[in-house]
Design an enzyme around this catalytic site. Structure first.
Site, PDB file in Angstrom:
ATOM      1  CG  HIS A   1      -1.821  -1.243   1.189  1.00 28.45           C
ATOM      2  ND1 HIS A   1      -2.480  -1.703   2.280  1.00 28.45           N
ATOM      3  CD2 HIS A   1      -2.093  -2.099   0.193  1.00 28.45           C
ATOM      4  CE1 HIS A   1      -3.138  -2.799   1.964  1.00 28.45           C
ATOM      5  NE2 HIS A   1      -2.915  -3.062   0.705  1.00 28.45           N
TER       6      HIS A   1
ATOM      7  CD  GLU B   1      -9.239  -7.023 -14.647  1.00 25.56           C
ATOM      8  OE1 GLU B   1      -8.135  -6.683 -14.236  1.00 25.56           O
ATOM      9  OE2 GLU B   1     -10.277  -7.006 -13.952  1.00 25.56           O
TER      10      GLU B   1
ATOM     11  CG  ASP C   1      -5.526  -9.116 -13.070  1.00 22.38           C
ATOM     12  OD1 ASP C   1      -4.755  -9.879 -12.465  1.00 22.38           O
ATOM     13  OD2 ASP C   1      -6.168  -8.201 -12.511  1.00 22.38           O
TER      14      ASP C   1
ATOM     15  CB  CYS D   1      -7.128   0.844 -17.863  1.00 23.13           C
ATOM     16  SG  CYS D   1      -7.923  -0.610 -17.185  1.00 23.13           S
TER      17      CYS D   1
END
Ligand code: PEP
Ligand code: MG
Length: 749
Positions: free
Chosen positions: A368, A609, A633, A680
Site C-alpha cells: 500500500h 482481464e 491481469d 488501462c
C-alpha cells in the site's frame, strides 16, 4: 553472578569511562582501553580490531602484541579466529587457539603464540564494527563470567565508536557514517529525487553507556518497563474493539509485545548488564543488538517477525528511558527524503508531496505504501538493506527510482551525474508540459484518447497537470485498503463527489471494488486459498456478497447527483457475470428512484482481464456499454505468469506477437459491434507498448499521470500505418516479439 564479579566489572567500566572522558586523540583512547582491559582481566594481551571496509579488519590497538603491527595487521572477514568472530558474530573462546578451526598465526604481531583466546564481536544494533580480543599465555578456557564481562565491555566500545570517541587517522579510525554508500534495492516508483535524509523513526542516541549507581539504574529500568507494560495494555484494550484480520494481526503483534514486556529472561539479562555497570539504556540496547544479530541469522519468517517486534519494543523502551519521543527535535529538511524500515499508507499520505524520495528497508511493489508513493509520484526504492542503520538525519541522499539505486552521502562526481539526470528529466517534463493541451494525434491523423488511472484523493491534482482526458480507471479499492475499517456509505459518497468535482465534467470510470488476490482488506476475513490470483476475487466476491457492492453503487449514484455516471465491473470472465452485476446496479437505481433521489444515466462497462471474455458471445459485446482491457491481469493469465512474481513476471514480453494478436482480436470484435474499448493496464503507460497498441487499433489508453507526456510525445511523432506494417512484417517472419523490429524502426527514424 557473585557480588565480587559485579563490583569488578563495575570497576573496570568505571576505569574505561575515565579513560574515555580523558583528553587525547582516538588512538590514545584505544590504547588506554586495551591496557585497562588486559590488566583488569589479567591477560597478557588485549587487542581491538575495527573494520576498515566491509571486508577487512585492522588491528587498531593492542596491549601485549608487537606495537609495530598496529594499523599494519589486517585480515579478511572470516579469516583467522578474529575474522571468524566478525563474520559469525559469535564468541570464540578456546584454551588451544593454534588447534582451533581457522587459526592463523601472524608473525608480525610477535613471536609468541598465546594458547588461550577469547574474541567477542563489537557490534551495535546489527551493525558489525569490529572484534575485541583477549589472549593469555596460560592455556585455559575463559569462564562464562569473563565472556559476559568482555561482551559488556564490547558493548561500551561499540557505543563509544558510534559516538565518535575513536576517530583518528586512517580508514579504520575514520568517523562513522561519513562515507558514501550505495544501496541497490528494488524499484517501487520510478523517477529521480535528491535531498536530505529524514528518518521516519529516528534512532535513539545513548550518550551514557556506563553508570555508577546500579540501584538507581535498576529503578529507572523498572519504572520504564512498568510504563511500557501500561502502554502496551492500553494499546491492547483499544485494539480489542476492532474487527477483521488486520485487527487480528495487530492484536498478535501487541500480544507479542506484552509477552516480551513481561518476559523474565529479557528482564534478567538487562538487570545483569546493569549490575555489571551498564546504564539502563545501554542494557536495553545490548539486548536489542543481540536480537538484531539473531534477526540477520534466522530464516524462519515467523521468528524474524517476532524479533522485529522485540526490536520495536526495545525502541519504545529506549524512548521512555531517554525521554526522546518519536520527535527527536530533528527538523525536517526543505528537501526531505524519507528513510524508514517500512511505513503504512496513512502515515505516508500524511507526509504528502513534500517528500523528494522514499527509501524503505522492506516494502514490496504491490504494498500500500508503494501505491501511495505512486499516487504522489514520489520516487521510491524498496529493499534498501540496512539503510536505517547507515543513514543519519540530514545526510545528503539521492534516490534513483528507475534503477532502484540509492546514493547516500554521494561524492561530487555522483552528485554531478545525478544532477544532470534530474535536469534531463526536468527538460523532458518541460517538453511534455508544452504539449499538455495538445491532442495525442499521430502523423497519419489518428487521435488517441489518453486518460489517467487514479484511486486516491492525492491523485486528483494530476488531472490538471498531466493533461489527462479524465480518469479511465478509478481503482475504488484503494480507499478501502488504506483504512483499518470498512468505510461508510456517506464517507464514500463524499469522496466520490470530490473526485467528480475535480474532474470538472470529464469522464471518470469508477471501477467497483476489486479485492482478493494481492489486494486483501485488512478488516476482512482472509480466504485460505491455494491460488488467490485464480480465486475468490473482484466481481466474484461482489456477486456472492452483494452488500458491499450495493452500498458502493449507492454511494456512486448519490455522488453523481443526477449527472451521467460511468461504472465498470472488474474481472468479468463470462457474460452472465456482467448481466448479474448490471442487474444489481439496476436494482439499486430503482431503489434510489423510489427514495426520491435523482438517478443518473449510467454507462456500464466490463473489464476484460481473462482471455475467456475475448471469446464471449457477440451478444455480450452488444450489451456491454464499453470494455476496458485490464492488461496486468490479462497478461498474467494469457502467459500463465504471476504478475507479482519477479522470476516470471518479465519473462514474457507484452509485445509478444501472441499477446498483440489477442489485443487486435479484441479490438476487431469491439469494432464489429461498435463497442468502445480502451486499455488501462500498466503497459499503456510505456511509450513503445502504447504505440503498438495504437497500431493494433486501440484508440483509448489509460495510464499513470506521469506517463501521459512521454506516451503522447511518441504518438505525435509516429505514423501508425507504418508501425502496423513493421508489426505485420515481424509477425510474418515468425518473430517472437515485435519489440526488436519496432525499436529498430524507431531508431532508424
Ligand atoms: C489490470 O489488471 O490491468 C488492472 C488495471 O487492474 P489492477 O491492476 O488493479 O488489477
Ligand atoms: Mg486487474
Amino acid at each position: 553472578m557473585t557480588d565480587s564479579t559485579k563490583s569488578k566489572s563495575r570497576t573496570l567500566l568505571g576505569r574505561l569511562r575515565e579513560a574515555l572522558a580523558g583528553e587525547g586523540e582516538g588512538q590514545e583512547r584505544l590504547d588506554r582501553i586495551t591496557q585497562i582491559i588486559a590488566e583488569s582481566m589479567e591477560c597478557e594481551v588485549c587487542s581491538i580490531y575495527l573494520f576498515r571496509d566491509d571486508e577487512t579488519l585492522e588491528l587498531c590497538a593492542t596491549q601485549g602484541l608487537n606495537p609495530e603491527s598496529v594499523h599494519q595487521t589486517r585480515m579478511r572477514l572470516g579469516e583467522g579466529l578474529v575474522g571468524r568472530v566478525a563474520k559469525t558474530s559469535h564468541v570464540v573462546n578456546t584454551a588451544d587457539a593454534p588447534s582451533s578451526r581457522g587459526f592463523r598465526f601472524m608473525p608480525e604481531t610477535g613471536e609468541e603464540v598465546f594458547p588461550s583466546f577469547l574474541g567477542v564481536p563489537i557490534q551495535r544494533l546489527g551493525e558489525r564494527l569490529g572484534v575485541l580480543v583477549v589472549q593469555s599465555r596460560e592455556a585455559r578456557k575463559f569462564t562464562d563470567d569473563e565472556v559476559y564481562a568482555l561482551e559488556v565491555v564490547a558493548m561500551v566500545v561499540a557505543e563509544m565508536t558510534e559516538l565518535g570517541a575513536f576517530v583518528g587517522e586512517g580508514a579504520a579510525l575514520s568517523a562513522r557514517h561519513q562515507q558514501p554508500v550505495l544501496f541497490r534495492g528494488g524499484v517501487g516508483q520510478e523517477g529521480a529525487g535528491m535531498g536530505h535524509v529524514y528518518l521516519h523513526e529516528p534512532r535513539v542516541v545513548v550518550t551514557n553507556p556506563i553508570a555508577d549507581d546500579p540501584h538507581a539504574e535498576l529503578a529507572r529500568l523498572h519504572d520504564a518497563v512498568d510504563a511500557l507494560r501500561v502502554s502496551v495494555d492500553e494499546m491492547l484494550a483499544t485494539a480489542g474493539n476492532g474487527k477483521g484480520t488486520g485487527h487480528k494481526e495487530q492484536m498478535q503483534v501487541l500480544e507479542t509485545y506484552r509477552m516480551f514486556a513481561n518476559s523474565k529472561g529479557w528482564m534478567r539479562r538487562m538487570e545483569e548488564d546493569i549490575a555489571r555497570g551498564l546504564s539502563a539504556e545501554a542494557a536495553v540496547e545490548k539486548e536489542q543488538s543481540a536480537a538484531r544479530t539473531r534477526m540477520g541469522q534466522v530464516t524462519d519468517a515467523y521468528l524474524r517477525e517476532r524479533l522485529h517486534d522485540l526490536d520495536d519494543l526495545s525502541n519504545r523502551l529506549l524512548r521512555i528511558l531517554t525521554g526522546q519521543g518519536n520527535n527527536t527535535g530533528a527538523e525536517m529538511p526543505d528537501d526531505p527524503v524519507l528513510v524508514a524500515r517500512n511505513i503504512g499508507p496513512a502515515e505516508l499520505l500524511e507526509y504528502g508531496r513534500k517528500l523528494r524520495g522514499i527509501v524503505l528497508e522492506e516494502g514490496s511493489v504491490g504494498s500500500h505504501a508503494a501505491i501511495v508513493a505512486r499516487a504522489l509520484a514520489i520516487p521510491l526504492v524498496i529493499h534498501a538493506e540496512r539503510i536505517t542503520t547507515e543513514a543519519l538525519n540530514g545526510d545528503p541522499i539521492m534516490v534513483d527510482g528507475d534503477q532502484g539505486i540509492v546514493h547516500l552521502r554521494p561524492d561530487e562526481t555522483v552528485v554531478e551525474a545525478f544532477k544532470d539526470k534530474i535536469a534531463m528529466l526536468a527538460k523532458e517534463q518541460e517538453r511534455y508540459a508544452s504539449i499538455r493541451d495538445e491532442p495525442a494525434k499521430t502523423r497519419d491523423g489518428k487521435v488517441i484518447s489518453l486518460s489517467m488511472n487514479a484511486g486516491l484523493i492525492a491523485d486528483l491534482p494530476s488531472l490538471e497537470s498531466s493533461g489527462a482526458e479524465g480518469v479511465g480507471l478509478f481503482r475504488t479499492e484503494l480507499q478501502f485498503l488504506i483504512r483499518n475499517k470498512m468505510p461508510k456509505r456517506a464517507e464514500l459518497a463524499a469522496l466520490y463527489t470530490r473526485v467528480i468535482k475535480a474532474a470538472k465534467g470529464q469522464r471518470v470510470v469508477f471501477r467497483t471494488l476489486d479485492i482478493g488476490s494481492d489486494k486483501v482488506l485488512p478488516y476482512m476475513k482472509p480466504q485460505d486459498e491455494p491460488n488467490p490470483a485464480l480465486g475468490w476475487r473482484a466481481i466474484r466476491v461482489g456477486l456472492d456478497k452483494p452488500g458491499v457492492m450495493r452500498m458502493q453503487l449507492q454511494a456512486l449514484i448519490r455522488a453523481s447527483d443526477g449527472k451521467p455516471l460511468t461504472v465498470m465491473f472488474p474481472f468479468i470472465a463470462q457474460f452472465n457475470e456482467y448481466r448479474a452485476a448490471r442487474a444489481l446496479l439496476e436494482q439499486v437505481l430503482k431503489r434510489e428512484k423510489r427514495l426520491g433521489r435523482p438517478v443518473p444515466k449510467v454507462e456500464v462497462g466490463a473489464m476484460l482481464e481473462t482471455p475467456s471474455l475475448a471469446f464471449a458471445p457477440r451478444k455480450f459485446f452488444e450489451e456491454v456499454d464499453f470494455i476496458s482491457i485490464g492488461g496486468n491481469d490479462l497478461k498474467q493469465f494469457f502467459f500463465a505468469a504471476d504478475r507479482e512474481n519477479e522470476r516470471v513476471r518479465k519473462r514474457y514480453d507484452t509485445l509478444n506477437v501472441s499477446f498483440l494478436s489477442l489485443i487486435e482480436r479484441i479490438v476487431e470484435r469491439c469494432d464489429e459491434t461498435g463497442t468502445p474499448v480502451s486499455f488501462c493496464g500498466e503497459d499503456a503507460g510505456r511509450p513503445v507498448e502504447a504505440l503498438c497498441f495504437a497500431a493494433m487499433g486501440l484508440r483509448a489508453l489509460s495510464m499513470r499521470p506521469a506517463s501521459i507526456g512521454p506516451v503522447k510525445s511518441l504518438l505525435r511523432r509516429a505514423n501508425l500505418d507504418q508501425v502496423k506494417a513493421v508489426i505485420d512484417e515481424a509477425r510474418a517472419r515468425g518473430d517472437q516479439s515485435v519489440r526488436p523490429a519496432v525499436m529498430g524502426w524507431l531508431r532508424g527514424r
